[in-house]
Motif scaffolding. Structure first.
Motif, PDB file in Angstrom:
ATOM      1  N   ASP A  34       0.825  -1.212   0.000  1.00  0.00           N
ATOM      2  CA  ASP A  34       0.000   0.000   0.000  1.00  0.00           C
ATOM      3  C   ASP A  34       0.858   1.260   0.000  1.00  0.00           C
ATOM      4  O   ASP A  34       0.374   2.331  -0.348  1.00  0.00           O
ATOM      5  N   THR A  35       2.119   1.134   0.409  1.00  0.00           N
ATOM      6  CA  THR A  35       3.007   2.291   0.468  1.00  0.00           C
ATOM      7  C   THR A  35       3.490   2.728  -0.912  1.00  0.00           C
ATOM      8  O   THR A  35       4.056   3.813  -1.037  1.00  0.00           O
ATOM      9  N   LEU A  36       3.273   1.881  -1.923  1.00  0.00           N
ATOM     10  CA  LEU A  36       3.672   2.265  -3.276  1.00  0.00           C
ATOM     11  C   LEU A  36       2.713   3.328  -3.795  1.00  0.00           C
ATOM     12  O   LEU A  36       1.548   3.367  -3.423  1.00  0.00           O
ATOM     13  N   PRO A  37       3.213   4.187  -4.684  1.00  0.00           N
ATOM     14  CA  PRO A  37       2.299   5.136  -5.319  1.00  0.00           C
ATOM     15  C   PRO A  37       1.265   4.362  -6.129  1.00  0.00           C
ATOM     16  O   PRO A  37       1.493   3.198  -6.469  1.00  0.00           O
ATOM     17  N   PRO A  38       0.141   4.985  -6.450  1.00  0.00           N
ATOM     18  CA  PRO A  38      -0.873   4.270  -7.239  1.00  0.00           C
ATOM     19  C   PRO A  38      -0.296   3.791  -8.572  1.00  0.00           C
ATOM     20  O   PRO A  38       0.341   4.554  -9.290  1.00  0.00           O
ATOM     21  N   LEU A  39      -0.501   2.521  -8.851  1.00  0.00           N
ATOM     22  CA  LEU A  39      -0.060   1.929 -10.114  1.00  0.00           C
ATOM     23  C   LEU A  39      -1.294   1.520 -10.911  1.00  0.00           C
ATOM     24  O   LEU A  39      -2.268   1.030 -10.342  1.00  0.00           O
ATOM     25  N   SER A  40      -1.224   1.697 -12.215  1.00  0.00           N
ATOM     26  CA  SER A  40      -2.318   1.251 -13.074  1.00  0.00           C
ATOM     27  C   SER A  40      -2.331  -0.279 -13.104  1.00  0.00           C
ATOM     28  O   SER A  40      -1.376  -0.933 -12.671  1.00  0.00           O
ATOM     29  N   ARG A  41      -3.398  -0.837 -13.614  1.00  0.00           N
ATOM     30  CA  ARG A  41      -3.506  -2.300 -13.730  1.00  0.00           C
ATOM     31  C   ARG A  41      -2.326  -2.869 -14.526  1.00  0.00           C
ATOM     32  O   ARG A  41      -1.740  -3.880 -14.154  1.00  0.00           O
ATOM     33  N   SER A  42      -1.963  -2.202 -15.613  1.00  0.00           N
ATOM     34  CA  SER A  42      -0.842  -2.659 -16.439  1.00  0.00           C
ATOM     35  C   SER A  42       0.477  -2.538 -15.697  1.00  0.00           C
ATOM     36  O   SER A  42       1.339  -3.420 -15.789  1.00  0.00           O
ATOM     37  N   GLU A  43       0.651  -1.453 -14.947  1.00  0.00           N
ATOM     38  CA  GLU A  43       1.886  -1.285 -14.176  1.00  0.00           C
ATOM     39  C   GLU A  43       1.998  -2.335 -13.080  1.00  0.00           C
ATOM     40  O   GLU A  43       3.091  -2.845 -12.807  1.00  0.00           O
ATOM     41  N   VAL A  44       0.885  -2.706 -12.469  1.00  0.00           N
ATOM     42  CA  VAL A  44       0.894  -3.774 -11.464  1.00  0.00           C
ATOM     43  C   VAL A  44       1.308  -5.094 -12.119  1.00  0.00           C
ATOM     44  O   VAL A  44       2.092  -5.863 -11.551  1.00  0.00           O
ATOM     45  N   ALA A  45       0.820  -5.365 -13.323  1.00  0.00           N
ATOM     46  CA  ALA A  45       1.192  -6.594 -14.036  1.00  0.00           C
ATOM     47  C   ALA A  45       2.697  -6.629 -14.301  1.00  0.00           C
ATOM     48  O   ALA A  45       3.352  -7.657 -14.104  1.00  0.00           O
ATOM     49  N   VAL A  46       3.272  -5.498 -14.705  1.00  0.00           N
ATOM     50  CA  VAL A  46       4.718  -5.424 -14.947  1.00  0.00           C
ATOM     51  C   VAL A  46       5.471  -5.588 -13.631  1.00  0.00           C
ATOM     52  O   VAL A  46       6.448  -6.346 -13.552  1.00  0.00           O
ATOM     53  N   ARG A  92      11.344   4.848  -7.750  1.00  0.00           N
ATOM     54  CA  ARG A  92      12.680   5.344  -7.377  1.00  0.00           C
ATOM     55  C   ARG A  92      12.678   6.156  -6.087  1.00  0.00           C
ATOM     56  O   ARG A  92      13.547   5.950  -5.231  1.00  0.00           O
ATOM     57  N   PRO A  93      11.709   7.071  -5.855  1.00  0.00           N
ATOM     58  CA  PRO A  93      11.729   7.833  -4.598  1.00  0.00           C
ATOM     59  C   PRO A  93      11.597   6.947  -3.359  1.00  0.00           C
ATOM     60  O   PRO A  93      11.964   7.360  -2.261  1.00  0.00           O
ATOM     61  N   LEU A  94      11.099   5.731  -3.522  1.00  0.00           N
ATOM     62  CA  LEU A  94      10.961   4.807  -2.395  1.00  0.00           C
ATOM     63  C   LEU A  94      12.181   3.893  -2.252  1.00  0.00           C
ATOM     64  O   LEU A  94      12.192   2.987  -1.430  1.00  0.00           O
ATOM     65  N   GLY A  95      13.201   4.113  -3.076  1.00  0.00           N
ATOM     66  CA  GLY A  95      14.412   3.299  -3.013  1.00  0.00           C
ATOM     67  C   GLY A  95      14.276   1.951  -3.702  1.00  0.00           C
ATOM     68  O   GLY A  95      15.083   1.059  -3.490  1.00  0.00           O
ATOM     69  N   ILE A  96      13.271   1.797  -4.536  1.00  0.00           N
ATOM     70  CA  ILE A  96      13.070   0.549  -5.283  1.00  0.00           C
ATOM     71  C   ILE A  96      13.638   0.765  -6.676  1.00  0.00           C
ATOM     72  O   ILE A  96      13.212   1.661  -7.401  1.00  0.00           O
ATOM     73  N   ASN A  97      14.628  -0.051  -7.036  1.00  0.00           N
ATOM     74  CA  ASN A  97      15.364   0.142  -8.274  1.00  0.00           C
ATOM     75  C   ASN A  97      15.081  -0.977  -9.275  1.00  0.00           C
ATOM     76  O   ASN A  97      15.073  -2.141  -8.911  1.00  0.00           O
ATOM     77  N   ILE A  98      14.872  -0.582 -10.526  1.00  0.00           N
ATOM     78  CA  ILE A  98      14.732  -1.542 -11.627  1.00  0.00           C
ATOM     79  C   ILE A  98      15.989  -1.428 -12.477  1.00  0.00           C
ATOM     80  O   ILE A  98      16.324  -0.347 -12.959  1.00  0.00           O
ATOM     81  N   ARG A  99      16.671  -2.542 -12.637  1.00  0.00           N
ATOM     82  CA  ARG A  99      17.906  -2.573 -13.433  1.00  0.00           C
ATOM     83  C   ARG A  99      17.614  -3.034 -14.854  1.00  0.00           C
ATOM     84  O   ARG A  99      16.777  -3.891 -15.068  1.00  0.00           O
ATOM     85  N   THR A 100      18.349  -2.462 -15.799  1.00  0.00           N
ATOM     86  CA  THR A 100      18.270  -2.898 -17.188  1.00  0.00           C
ATOM     87  C   THR A 100      19.437  -3.843 -17.457  1.00  0.00           C
ATOM     88  O   THR A 100      20.580  -3.518 -17.130  1.00  0.00           O
ATOM     89  N   HIS A 101      19.137  -4.984 -18.018  1.00  0.00           N
ATOM     90  CA  HIS A 101      20.158  -5.946 -18.455  1.00  0.00           C
ATOM     91  C   HIS A 101      20.104  -5.928 -19.980  1.00  0.00           C
ATOM     92  O   HIS A 101      19.270  -6.602 -20.583  1.00  0.00           O
ATOM     93  N   TRP A 102      20.964  -5.096 -20.577  1.00  0.00           N
ATOM     94  CA  TRP A 102      20.919  -4.859 -22.013  1.00  0.00           C
ATOM     95  C   TRP A 102      20.929  -6.167 -22.785  1.00  0.00           C
ATOM     96  O   TRP A 102      21.748  -7.038 -22.542  1.00  0.00           O
ATOM     97  N   GLY A 103      19.965  -6.291 -23.674  1.00  0.00           N
ATOM     98  CA  GLY A 103      19.851  -7.485 -24.504  1.00  0.00           C
ATOM     99  C   GLY A 103      19.144  -8.642 -23.824  1.00  0.00           C
ATOM    100  O   GLY A 103      18.921  -9.674 -24.443  1.00  0.00           O
TER     101      GLY A 103
END
Length: 121
Positions: A34-46, A92-103
């Motif tokens: 619940d502490t996450l900002p509001p996410l759309s249905r699609s964003e929740v799926a991702v 990101r403001p909550l310190g949750i990071n998504i990393r990109t693994h190129w390719g």
């Protein structure tokens, strides 16, 4: 069995297969705090797909986004990047990071904290 009834039965079978595949990719056992900002249905799926996979491929993320809406499948190959960018900005403001693994795809740092089944055991 007439042709219409056979088609309806086949549609129901395919819907169940689709549901099972969505559950495997974006399971309900992933907690969206619940502490996450509001996410759309699609964003929740991702988000759920990122939590479930060590490295979520773009194909996995596209399937998580559009498997239940085949008619809405976008032709643009950048749609996954757009969703990841949106979620990054919100998390990101909550310190949750998504990393990109190129390719390869994307991963979520400290993803285990969002897995309900992992913490319960």
């Amino acid at each position: 069995m007439n042709e219409v009834a056979a088609l309806r039965e086949e549609i129901e079978t395919l819907r169940e297969i689709n549901r099972q595949l969505r559950e495997a990719i974006t399971p309900c056992g992933v907690e969206v705090p619940d502490t996450l900002p509001p996410l759309s249905r699609s964003e929740v799926a991702v988000f759920r797909c990122l939590v479930r996979s060590q490295v979520a491929t773009p194909e996995m993320l596209r399937l998580a986004l559009y498997s239940d809406r085949a008619q809405d499948w976008p032709g643009d190959g950048n749609i996954v990047s757009v969703f990841v960018c949106r979620i990054r900005r919100k998390l990101r403001p909550l310190g949750i990071n998504i990393r990109t693994h190129w390719g390869h795809g994307y991963s979520l740092d400290d993803r285990e904290r969002f897995l309900v089944s992992e913490r319960a055991s």
